[in-house]
Motif scaffolding. Structure first.
Motif, PDB file in Angstrom:
ATOM      1  N   SER A 178      -4.522  -3.349 -49.597  1.00 22.00           N
ATOM      2  CA  SER A 178      -4.406  -2.891 -48.207  1.00 22.00           C
ATOM      3  C   SER A 178      -5.019  -1.510 -48.013  1.00 22.00           C
ATOM      4  CB  SER A 178      -2.937  -2.868 -47.776  1.00 22.00           C
ATOM      5  OG  SER A 178      -2.374  -4.159 -47.844  1.00 22.00           O
ATOM      6  N   ALA A 179      -5.099  -0.750 -49.095  1.00 21.63           N
ATOM      7  CA  ALA A 179      -5.678   0.599 -49.020  1.00 21.63           C
ATOM      8  C   ALA A 179      -7.145   0.608 -49.437  1.00 21.63           C
ATOM      9  CB  ALA A 179      -4.871   1.539 -49.911  1.00 21.63           C
ATOM     10  N   HIS A 180      -7.795  -0.541 -49.458  1.00 23.24           N
ATOM     11  CA  HIS A 180      -9.207  -0.632 -49.847  1.00 23.24           C
ATOM     12  C   HIS A 180     -10.057   0.207 -48.910  1.00 23.24           C
ATOM     13  CE1 HIS A 180     -13.084  -2.334 -51.007  1.00 23.24           C
ATOM     14  NE2 HIS A 180     -12.476  -2.938 -52.030  1.00 23.24           N
ATOM     15  N   GLU A 181     -11.054   0.873 -49.472  1.00 21.07           N
ATOM     16  CA  GLU A 181     -11.884   1.775 -48.674  1.00 21.07           C
ATOM     17  C   GLU A 181     -12.785   1.037 -47.695  1.00 21.07           C
ATOM     18  OE1 GLU A 181     -15.308   2.176 -52.172  1.00 21.07           O
ATOM     19  OE2 GLU A 181     -14.057   3.903 -51.636  1.00 21.07           O
ATOM     20  N   ASP A 182     -13.120  -0.208 -48.009  1.00 24.13           N
ATOM     21  CA  ASP A 182     -13.949  -1.000 -47.096  1.00 24.13           C
ATOM     22  C   ASP A 182     -13.059  -1.597 -46.015  1.00 24.13           C
ATOM     23  OD1 ASP A 182     -15.368  -3.330 -45.939  1.00 24.13           O
ATOM     24  OD2 ASP A 182     -16.895  -2.843 -47.455  1.00 24.13           O
ATOM     25  N   PRO A 183     -13.350  -1.347 -44.735  1.00 27.98           N
ATOM     26  CA  PRO A 183     -12.482  -1.838 -43.655  1.00 27.98           C
ATOM     27  C   PRO A 183     -12.366  -3.362 -43.600  1.00 27.98           C
ATOM     28  CG  PRO A 183     -14.545  -0.951 -42.790  1.00 27.98           C
ATOM     29  CD  PRO A 183     -14.485  -0.565 -44.222  1.00 27.98           C
ATOM     30  N   SER A 242      -9.935  -4.270 -46.490  1.00 29.57           N
ATOM     31  CA  SER A 242      -8.577  -3.819 -46.182  1.00 29.57           C
ATOM     32  C   SER A 242      -7.972  -4.611 -45.035  1.00 29.57           C
ATOM     33  CB  SER A 242      -8.576  -2.326 -45.852  1.00 29.57           C
ATOM     34  OG  SER A 242      -9.353  -2.061 -44.697  1.00 29.57           O
ATOM     35  N   ASN A 300      -1.946  -2.802 -53.003  1.00 31.64           N
ATOM     36  CA  ASN A 300      -3.065  -1.935 -53.371  1.00 31.64           C
ATOM     37  C   ASN A 300      -4.316  -2.265 -52.566  1.00 31.64           C
ATOM     38  OD1 ASN A 300      -1.464  -0.663 -55.276  1.00 31.64           O
ATOM     39  ND2 ASN A 300      -2.149  -1.958 -56.970  1.00 31.64           N
ATOM     40  N   LYS A 321      -4.504  -6.537 -45.514  1.00 35.61           N
ATOM     41  CA  LYS A 321      -3.333  -6.124 -44.733  1.00 35.61           C
ATOM     42  C   LYS A 321      -2.640  -7.320 -44.101  1.00 35.61           C
ATOM     43  CE  LYS A 321      -4.688  -1.373 -43.625  1.00 35.61           C
ATOM     44  NZ  LYS A 321      -5.202  -0.445 -42.583  1.00 35.61           N
TER      45      LYS A 321
END
Length: 696
Positions: free
Chosen positions: A462-467, A470, A460, A474
């Motif tokens: 890995s799909a974080h909106e903050d680069p 994420s 979950n 990842k």
């Protein structure tokens, strides 16, 4: 007691034996009695024997001395004639008293004065007791040498300690008759201890009811040689979990493809366990793990009949993967971590700077109670705690840079976000590690719950909106996902053996992880459990007397498919009903143990649930399934033993010090293995422990 009965010591008769035991236990001592000054009162009885005797009246006006311990009486006075106390002293000091004799000691009693024997007393004082050595103690050269060898083994002392002048002088002061062995003789003693403990362990293994799972460790030296450590984990007939070192074998190239397989094969042969191998857990870095796995499967599959076609054969260490993922995160932000370390060093450099920083934190009303401290670079948990504390004082660091021209190490806003992201995900690893370490018995069923939660959280994240978040997630997910794909089957099969969860937790967790595809993965686990059970059904089932009795009454068989015997007619006119029962039993086979186990309701989840005790109590109910559970629950999913720290395990190989590397390989193995065995040996000193086998 009153003056007539020697009231120079107030004692309760019920405590007499305890006091004597305190005098005698461990160190037999001589007791020095300090004389009391002369007074005008009635003369007090000064002999120490009155600590152990009372005076009782006898017929004819005579008195007798009664031993407080054994209650025997002795002549003391007849009218005006006093018999003295010599015979009373002999009763106590020479072990004539049966109570003292039962303790196996003799007590030496000496009389002294308060000023080293000049016969005068400057002041009134209480009795003083001091140790003056052993009384009639026996000396055994061989036994002392054996204990010296055990001391060297248990405390990692160098063998040449026996040649050090300070050590020999110390031994001579304790026992001049003891002949300290040279290094060569001490090697012989160490190896003799190793051989004796190995024989004891072989005997214990002979009663092992199930299979054994191995853990493999790689050790390197400053030379080109290396060592492979092999430990075995199993559950005994009393359903206690044990792990013991089996071998510590020198190999020419520890990272070669054949090193592990040769060490494992040699160890299994040495311990007569070729047919009992169940799984192998490897302690090596992830990149080389696949090479070892494939090689071990090919090499050993031809020599052993593996369960479930070897799908559970090679296990990856859970502690290792936690450390590997954490260290990758730390490496990802190493530059930021350097700034935090330098910042803390700057603040800790002087009391004035610490006070200044504390004032800033107070002015900013920072509520944190955490303490800033430097980390231990080899233990990522300390780095995580350092970053966590620094994160709380973020504004204080920023303010410090504006008010102190000498400080220029404050992280940037982006750096702080990296720290926040790292702490957010390191916390998952940190909490998981603590959950594992908190388990008293690290049976394999406890790991599934930790692993599936971590897999889901990282997926979950890995799909974080903050680069930045994420990106960190990842990298972590990529490494942990590889572990999950390799090991989720063995973890799932293990949790099915937990009566609190069975297949239900697998179904629930897989629905969270795989979504609509969950059924496919659940089927893999369900089929594997059933196939594994069939493997155990195919094995002969040893019948205990209790099980035979149950078999007569319940007609439960190994595969659970035999029909129930028709009950004899009781003369109640229901013979037709008995025939009906026999017919439906033939056409509708009874459920197998596994199906019965899975269909029953879940056991309540209580705080102090003991899974091994549960299976022990249900062995008669599930004779075949309990054999399967015993082997599965003993799989060492983590290389780290109970009570040890996962964080100190690291991810790199172990390094043997230069001294150990210089010893002959058989002596190195004797030292390493015997150190592991001695704390649980019945031949070790009492202080080392009384249980023969226990995981540690």
């Amino acid at each position: 007691m009153a003056d007539e009965t020697g009231n120079d010591s107030q004692m309760v008769e019920g405590e007499d034996l305890t006091q004597v035991d305190e005098l005698l236990q461990g160190n037999e001592m001589a007791i020095t009695e300090v004389a009391t000054p002369p007074t005008t009162r009635r003369r007090r009885k000064k002999s120490l024997v009155w600590e152990h005797f009372t005076i009782e009246d006898a017929a004819g006006g005579a008195t007798r001395a009664c031993c407080k311990l054994c209650k025997q009486t002795f002549a003391y006075s007849s009218g005006s004639k006093i018999a003295g106390t010599s015979h009373l002293k002999r009763h106590i000091t020479l072990g004539s008293c049966p109570k003292i004799k039962g303790q196996g000691h003799k007590l030496a009693i000496t009389i002294g004065t308060d000023n080293d024997g000049d016969g005068t007393v400057e002041r009134r004082s209480k009795r003083r007791y001091r140790y003056t050595g052993y009384a009639n103690a026996s000396f055994n050269q061989d036994r002392s040498c054996s204990y010296l060898a055990k001391m060297i083994i248990l405390h990692d002392y160098p063998l040449h300690i026996v040649q050090q002048p300070a050590f020999t002088a110390f031994i001579d002061s304790l026992q001049p008759r003891f002949r300290v062995a040279d290094v060569d003789a001490m090697e012989v003693e160490v190896y003799a201890v190793y051989q004796k403990e190995k024989e004891n362990l072989l005997q214990a293994f002979s009663t092992m009811p199930g299979r054994i799972s191995l853990t493999i460790g790689l050790w390197t030296t400053s030379q080109t040689l290396g060592y492979v450590s092999v430990s075995g984990q199993f559950i005994d007939s009393e359903w206690k979990l044990h792990r013991r070192m089996l071998s510590f074998m020198m190999v020419s190239s520890p990272h070669s493809e054949n090193a592990l397989s040769e060490a494992i094969s040699s160890s299994l042969t040495d311990w007569s366990m070729k047919e009992k191998l169940f799984t192998i857990t490897l302690d090596n870095d992830c990149s080389s793990h696949d090479i070892y796995s494939a090689n071990l499967r090919d090499y050993l599959s031809s020599k052993n009949n593996h369960m479930l076609k070897g799908q559970l054969f090679v296990v990856r260490c859970y502690a290792h993967i936690l450390n590997a993922v954490a260290e990758d995160v730390i490496a990802l932000i190493h530059g930021v971590i350097y700034s935090i370390r330098e910042s803390i060093k700057f603040i800790k450099a002087s009391p004035s700077r610490e006070e200044k920083f504390a004032e800033i934190a107070l002015q900013l009303e920072i509520p944190s109670t955490k303490t800033l401290c430097l980390d231990v670079t080899t233990q990522w948990n300390t780095t995580y705690l350092m970053l966590l504390a620094a994160l709380d004082y973020r504004q204080a660091f920023i303010t410090l840079e504006t008010v102190d021209d000498n400080y220029n190490e404050a992280p940037s806003a982006e750096d702080w976000k990296k720290i926040e992201a790292a702490c957010n995900y390191l916390r998952l690893l940190y909490d998981s590690a603590h959950s594992i370490m908190a388990a008293g018995n690290p049976t394999s069923n406890i790991f599934f719950h930790e692993a599936w939660k971590l897999q889901l959280e990282l997926a979950n994240a890995s799909a974080h909106e903050d680069p930045i978040f994420s990106s960190v997630a990842k990298d972590m997910y990529e490494k942990f996902d590889k572990y999950w794909k390799d090991c989720n089957l063995v973890l799932a099969v293990a949790v099915v053996m937990d009566p609190r969860f069975k297949m239900k937790l697998v179904e629930f967790s897989y629905s969270k992880i795989y979504g609509v595809e969950a059924a496919k993965y659940v089927k893999v686990v369900n089929d594997s459990v059933h196939d594994l059970f069939k493997d155990y059904v195919a094995q002969p089932l040893p019948l205990t007397p209790a099980y035979v009795e149950q078999g007569k009454t319940d007609n439960v068989t190994a595969n659970g498919n035999n029909t129930q015997a028709t009950q004899p007619s009781t003369g109640d006119g229901l013979q037709d009903f008995d025939i009906y029962l026999s017919e439906i039993a033939t056409t509708q086979p009874s459920k197998s143990e596994l199906e019965q186990y899975l269909d029953e309701s879940l056991t309540p989840r209580i705080q102090e649930f003991d899974i091994l005790n549960w299976w022990k109590l249900n062995t008669l109910k599930y004779p075949t399934l309990s054999k399967m559970a015993r082997d599965i629950l003993s799989i060492p999913v983590s290389m780290v033993t109970g009570g040890s720290s996962i964080f100190s395990a690291g991810t790199g190989g172990h390094m043997l010090d230069d001294y150990r590397s210089s010893l002959r390989p058989e002596i190195v193995e004797a030292l390493v293995c015997a150190k592991d065995w001695l704390p649980y040996s019945t031949t070790a000193p009492e202080a080392l422990g009384s249980e023969l086998l226990k995981i540690d």
